[in-house]
Design a protein around this motif. Structure first.
Motif, PDB file in Angstrom:
ATOM      1  N   PRO B   2       0.813  -1.047  -0.012  1.00  0.00           N
ATOM      2  CA  PRO B   2      -0.005  -0.133  -0.121  1.00  0.00           C
ATOM      3  C   PRO B   2       0.607   1.405  -0.011  1.00  0.00           C
ATOM      4  N   THR B   3       0.406   2.033  -0.741  1.00  0.00           N
ATOM      5  CA  THR B   3       1.189   3.330  -0.923  1.00  0.00           C
ATOM      6  C   THR B   3       0.371   4.587  -0.521  1.00  0.00           C
ATOM      7  N   LEU B   4       0.647   5.466   0.380  1.00  0.00           N
ATOM      8  CA  LEU B   4      -0.141   6.379   0.593  1.00  0.00           C
ATOM      9  C   LEU B   4       0.441   7.882   0.019  1.00  0.00           C
ATOM     10  N   VAL B   5      -0.249   8.735  -0.534  1.00  0.00           N
ATOM     11  CA  VAL B   5       0.501  10.123  -0.593  1.00  0.00           C
ATOM     12  C   VAL B   5      -0.508  11.020  -0.127  1.00  0.00           C
ATOM     13  N   GLY B   6       0.134  11.945   0.519  1.00  0.00           N
ATOM     14  CA  GLY B   6      -0.445  13.128   1.302  1.00  0.00           C
ATOM     15  C   GLY B   6       0.035  14.357   0.413  1.00  0.00           C
ATOM     16  N   VAL B   7      -0.886  15.046   0.489  1.00  0.00           N
ATOM     17  CA  VAL B   7      -0.719  16.625  -0.382  1.00  0.00           C
ATOM     18  C   VAL B   7      -0.556  17.573   0.524  1.00  0.00           C
ATOM     19  N   CYS B 145       3.771   1.409   3.047  1.00  0.00           N
ATOM     20  CA  CYS B 145       3.814   0.802   4.378  1.00  0.00           C
ATOM     21  C   CYS B 145       2.959  -0.327   4.285  1.00  0.00           C
ATOM     22  N   LYS B 146       2.852  -1.338   5.571  1.00  0.00           N
ATOM     23  CA  LYS B 146       2.083  -2.470   5.594  1.00  0.00           C
ATOM     24  C   LYS B 146       0.472  -2.103   5.608  1.00  0.00           C
ATOM     25  N   GLU B 147      -0.258  -3.184   5.210  1.00  0.00           N
ATOM     26  CA  GLU B 147      -1.677  -3.016   5.107  1.00  0.00           C
ATOM     27  C   GLU B 147      -2.267  -2.518   6.258  1.00  0.00           C
ATOM     28  N   ARG B 148      -1.712  -3.066   7.460  1.00  0.00           N
ATOM     29  CA  ARG B 148      -2.242  -2.802   9.023  1.00  0.00           C
ATOM     30  C   ARG B 148      -1.877  -1.378   9.367  1.00  0.00           C
ATOM     31  N   ASP B 149      -0.682  -0.866   8.701  1.00  0.00           N
ATOM     32  CA  ASP B 149      -0.441   0.493   9.127  1.00  0.00           C
ATOM     33  C   ASP B 149      -1.361   1.750   8.291  1.00  0.00           C
ATOM     34  N   VAL B 150      -2.061   1.340   7.406  1.00  0.00           N
ATOM     35  CA  VAL B 150      -2.502   2.354   6.672  1.00  0.00           C
ATOM     36  C   VAL B 150      -3.373   3.275   7.350  1.00  0.00           C
ATOM     37  N   ALA B 151      -4.204   2.929   8.169  1.00  0.00           N
ATOM     38  CA  ALA B 151      -5.116   3.877   8.931  1.00  0.00           C
ATOM     39  C   ALA B 151      -4.371   4.978   9.890  1.00  0.00           C
ATOM     40  N   GLU B 152      -3.110   4.179  10.590  1.00  0.00           N
ATOM     41  CA  GLU B 152      -2.248   5.083  11.264  1.00  0.00           C
ATOM     42  C   GLU B 152      -1.555   6.393  10.709  1.00  0.00           C
ATOM     43  N   LEU B 157      -0.802  11.584   8.562  1.00  0.00           N
ATOM     44  CA  LEU B 157      -0.884  12.655   7.348  1.00  0.00           C
ATOM     45  C   LEU B 157      -1.900  13.883   7.555  1.00  0.00           C
ATOM     46  N   ARG B 158      -2.947  13.363   8.075  1.00  0.00           N
ATOM     47  CA  ARG B 158      -4.162  14.313   7.998  1.00  0.00           C
ATOM     48  C   ARG B 158      -3.813  15.322   9.224  1.00  0.00           C
ATOM     49  N   SER B 159      -3.177  14.976  10.351  1.00  0.00           N
ATOM     50  CA  SER B 159      -3.083  15.595  11.469  1.00  0.00           C
ATOM     51  C   SER B 159      -1.896  16.481  11.319  1.00  0.00           C
ATOM     52  N   ALA B 160      -1.180  16.198  10.401  1.00  0.00           N
ATOM     53  CA  ALA B 160       0.167  17.166   9.929  1.00  0.00           C
ATOM     54  C   ALA B 160      -0.511  18.148   8.685  1.00  0.00           C
ATOM     55  N   LYS B 161      -1.767  18.388   8.625  1.00  0.00           N
ATOM     56  CA  LYS B 161      -2.552  19.215   7.842  1.00  0.00           C
ATOM     57  C   LYS B 161      -2.122  19.154   6.396  1.00  0.00           C
ATOM     58  N   ALA B 162      -2.479  17.558   6.022  1.00  0.00           N
ATOM     59  CA  ALA B 162      -2.345  17.250   4.709  1.00  0.00           C
ATOM     60  C   ALA B 162      -3.716  17.734   3.982  1.00  0.00           C
ATOM     61  N   ARG B 163      -3.642  18.230   2.759  1.00  0.00           N
ATOM     62  CA  ARG B 163      -4.641  18.698   2.124  1.00  0.00           C
ATOM     63  C   ARG B 163      -5.640  17.612   1.822  1.00  0.00           C
ATOM     64  N   GLU B 164      -4.794  16.507   1.369  1.00  0.00           N
ATOM     65  CA  GLU B 164      -5.654  15.554   0.702  1.00  0.00           C
ATOM     66  C   GLU B 164      -4.751  14.205   0.896  1.00  0.00           C
ATOM     67  N   VAL B 165      -5.340  13.119   1.325  1.00  0.00           N
ATOM     68  CA  VAL B 165      -4.560  11.870   1.434  1.00  0.00           C
ATOM     69  C   VAL B 165      -5.332  10.929   0.384  1.00  0.00           C
ATOM     70  N   SER B 166      -4.514  10.264  -0.393  1.00  0.00           N
ATOM     71  CA  SER B 166      -5.091   9.234  -1.209  1.00  0.00           C
ATOM     72  C   SER B 166      -4.212   7.958  -1.062  1.00  0.00           C
ATOM     73  N   LEU B 167      -4.678   6.779  -1.344  1.00  0.00           N
ATOM     74  CA  LEU B 167      -3.933   5.598  -1.397  1.00  0.00           C
ATOM     75  C   LEU B 167      -3.932   5.289  -2.881  1.00  0.00           C
ATOM     76  N   VAL B 168      -2.900   5.196  -3.392  1.00  0.00           N
ATOM     77  CA  VAL B 168      -2.557   5.112  -4.868  1.00  0.00           C
ATOM     78  C   VAL B 168      -2.205   3.761  -5.250  1.00  0.00           C
ATOM     79  N   GLU B 169      -2.051   2.814  -4.272  1.00  0.00           N
ATOM     80  CA  GLU B 169      -1.492   1.665  -4.485  1.00  0.00           C
ATOM     81  C   GLU B 169      -2.100   0.735  -3.567  1.00  0.00           C
ATOM     82  N   ALA B 170      -2.847  -0.315  -3.877  1.00  0.00           N
ATOM     83  CA  ALA B 170      -3.413  -1.286  -2.533  1.00  0.00           C
ATOM     84  C   ALA B 170      -2.572  -2.313  -2.068  1.00  0.00           C
TER      85      ALA B 170
END
Lengths: 466, 170
Positions: B2-7, B145-152, B157-170
């Motif tokens: 899983p790959t998360l992108v924070g903007v 990250c590993k799948e289990r860490d996605v939510a964390e 990312l959101r708490s650090a003022k990310a305007r947008e968070v998306s999962l680009v690869e599962a």
């Protein structure tokens, strides 16, 4: 900290939003939009003139250098004058990019790209004149140290060989400097272009994505290239000046030549940047990025270098008188009051007197005045080289060998062609590549935003409510 | 993976967050930035860039080559004037100087390619998570990250003022 929202992986899987573009990108990439009729007309004129000059050059190769206005013992004429002129023009780009970078002068950001491009094109133009001047162009590679069957090597004590090394190093460095600095901007263009342009920028951007690894290497490289280019830029025109100063010709054999030429080069280079940038800014509506502040600073630079050049003229004349050397005194008397007096006074008035108007802020901010000064400085600097070279050679020690040189029509055509050659490349560059350094401009924009953000956050407690 | 992108819109947020993530053991990070930033450089790779070694080696090679070439070639084809030695070091310094710069520049550019992972690392393609917005005015932080860490990570990312968070690869 608020607890993490409960989100499923599936919920998060969504296509990335189509990107909002930044204003800086839009404004600065718009310069590369499809050109109008005037652009094609100007480019066509330049290409035509380059071809005319090219045809004259081919004729000269066929006929020999006899068609140039050379008159024994004056075998350095307009070609060498023009060579030195263009090498001088090539100095502003590196000065703005490297030296002002090292001094952390942020105002260079708006003009450094165009100045670097001018450097590259000016060096290319200058380099051609070595081939044109040699006459037998097919033998010009003799200046390179290459192994041949006669076991013959070049003479490393000759300033002409130093010149080869200096100019080729300068050309390589300025091309790489321009290119490396442009890579992040090419990636910006790549992300927004379509069709063949997309292909071109994809290839040239080298896969740049602005990762921290790339930026880190890039910043270090720009720093090192600046560090290397700074002594280089000072050395190049010093070496060119030694082409003259190493000889024993009166009026040439002077220790002041290296700093005098370097100051003159920077002076003429800045003038050329102004001559090109004032119309460019107006035509492409770049007033928001290239501001009066930039022109004000450039005006101050021209004033400073004009003072150095003017001081050098005074020193030359003073030392000629003070030396007590008759050939030296005669040579300088002849410069000011001999048959070339017009050239000498054009040089003195344009380079030492005209720029004095830039003491006034009003003049520095009045673009027509600044433009006129810059054009006159270019004229003056061409004549400076003409005066040094021609008057020096036409009156050497032996009065029996004195002669007078008048530039011939083919030489003047090729001189005009050199301006067209430079203009042609610049016009093509402007439409193919970002002419203002976008990433560096954006650095200023983001920096500003950051500080405004901090202020806002502080005033409204933005951090806590989130 | 899983790959998360924070903007993000400010480099400061992303720099602090990257350090935090590294501290928690999420080290497979990548930052996309439209402008150079010291903060971001430090966040992922502290210490000065290795490009400097390339410059040094290039410069030293140049100065050596310049002197060696001019001295050896003038010994090979001696132009003796007034019985003086064929090689004269003072003018050869100019050749050595120019070659120091030339080789230094060429090696520095080679350095930027090798150290910065250019050119054509992924020719014509872009990394997962790269977005044209990152060549506009926004900053991206990519976390694998590993799948289990996605939510964390999403929460971080959101708490650090990310305007947008998306999962680009599962």
């Amino acid at each position: 900290m608020t607890p993490p929202p409960a989100v499923s992986v599936a919920e998060l899987m969504r296509p990335a939003r189509s990107g909002a573009d930044s204003e800086t990108n839009r404004d600065l990439l718009a310069v590369m939009d499809a050109p109008g009729l005037a652009y094609w007309g100007l480019l066509g004129f330049c290409v035509l003139l380059v071809h005319v000059a090219g045809a004259v050059w081919v004729y000269q190769v066929y006929e020999g250098l006899g068609i140039a206005g050379y008159a024994h013992p004056i075998f350095w004429g307009v070609y060498i004058v023009t060579f030195v002129f263009w090498v001088g023009i090539a100095h502003a780009g590196t000065l703005i990019s490297a030296i002002l970078y090292l001094f952390r002068s942020k105002w260079r950001n708006a003009i450094n790209r165009s100045a670097e491009a001018m450097t590259v094109f000016a060096v290319l133009t200058a380099a051609q004149f070595l081939g044109i001047h040699v006459g037998r162009i097919w033998k010009s590679y003799f200046i390179l140290p290459y192994p041949n069957q006669r076991g013959l090597w070049v003479n490393f004590k000759s300033p002409l060989v130093w010149d080869t090394f200096a100019i080729s190093t300068y050309a390589t460095t300025s091309i790489l400097f321009l290119y490396i600095g442009m890579v992040p901007d090419l990636a910006i263009a790549r992300d927004r272009a379509k069709g063949w342009r997309k292909l071109l920028y994809t290839a040239l951007a080298l896969g740049w994505q602005g990762t921290s690894r790339q930026w880190k290497a890039h910043n270090r490289t720009v720093l090192h290239l600046s560090g290397l280019a700074t002594p280089l830029v000072l050395s190049v025109h010093s070496v060119v000046s030694w082409d003259f100063a190493m000889s024993i010709v009166p009026g040439w054999h002077a220790t002041i030549f290296a700093p005098y030429f370097v100051a003159g080069a920077i002076f003429s280079g800045f003038a050329m940047v102004l001559t090109v940038m004032i119309p460019t800014r107006r035509i492409f509506g770049l007033e928001r990025y290239i501001t009066d502040y930039h022109f004000d600073n450039m005006g101050k630079f021209i004033l400073l270098t004009s003072l150095i050049v003017g001081y050098s003229y005074m020193t030359e004349y003073f030392i000629a008188w003070y030396s007590g050397s008759e050939p030296e005194q005669t040579s300088f008397w002849y410069r000011a009051f001999g048959p070339y007096w017009i050239s000498a006074w054009v040089m003195i008035i344009c380079n030492a007197f005209v720029p004095q108007i830039l003491w006034f802020k009003k003049a520095r901010l009045h673009l027509p005045t600044l433009f006129t000064v810059s054009v006159l400085v270019n004229v003056g600097m061409w004549f400076e080289r003409y005066v040094i070279i021609i008057t020096g050679l036409s009156r050497e020690y032996n009065p029996a060998a004195w002669n007078t040189y008048t530039p011939s029509a083919p030489e003047l055509t090729i001189l005009a062609g050199s301006f067209a050659f430079f203009g042609m490349f610049f016009l093509i560059f402007i439409k193919l590549f970002p002419v203002v350094a976008i990433a560096e401009m954006k650095e200023l924009v983001i920096h500003e935003k950051e500080h405004q953000g901090e202020f806002w956050e502080h005033a409204h407690g933005y951090g806590e409510t989130r | 993976m899983p790959t998360l992108v924070g903007v993000f819109s400010r480099p400061k947020d992303i720099g602090q967050l990257a350090e935090k993530l590294r501290g928690r053991g999420f080290t497979d990070l990548e930052i996309f930035s439209p402008v150079p930033s010291d903060e971001l450089d430090r966040a992922l790779a502290p210490g000065p860039s290795k490009v400097r070694y390339y410059t040094l080696i290039g410069g030293l090679t140049g100065v050596f080559t310049g002197y060696a070439m001019s001295v050896l070639m003038s010994q090979d084809w001696p132009l003796i004037v007034g019985g003086k030695p064929a090689a004269s070091y003072a003018p050869y310094t100019i050749i050595a100087f120019e070659l120091t710069i030339l080789f230094g520049v060429l090696m520095t550019v080679l350095g930027t390619f090798l150290v910065g992972g250019l050119p054509y690392g992924k020719f014509g393609k872009t990394d997962v998570g790269y977005d044209p917005r990152f060549s506009a005015e926004e900053f991206g932080l990519v976390v694998r990250c590993k799948e289990r860490d996605v939510a964390e990570i999403d929460a971080l990312l959101r708490s650090a003022k990310a305007r947008e968070v998306s999962l680009v690869e599962a």
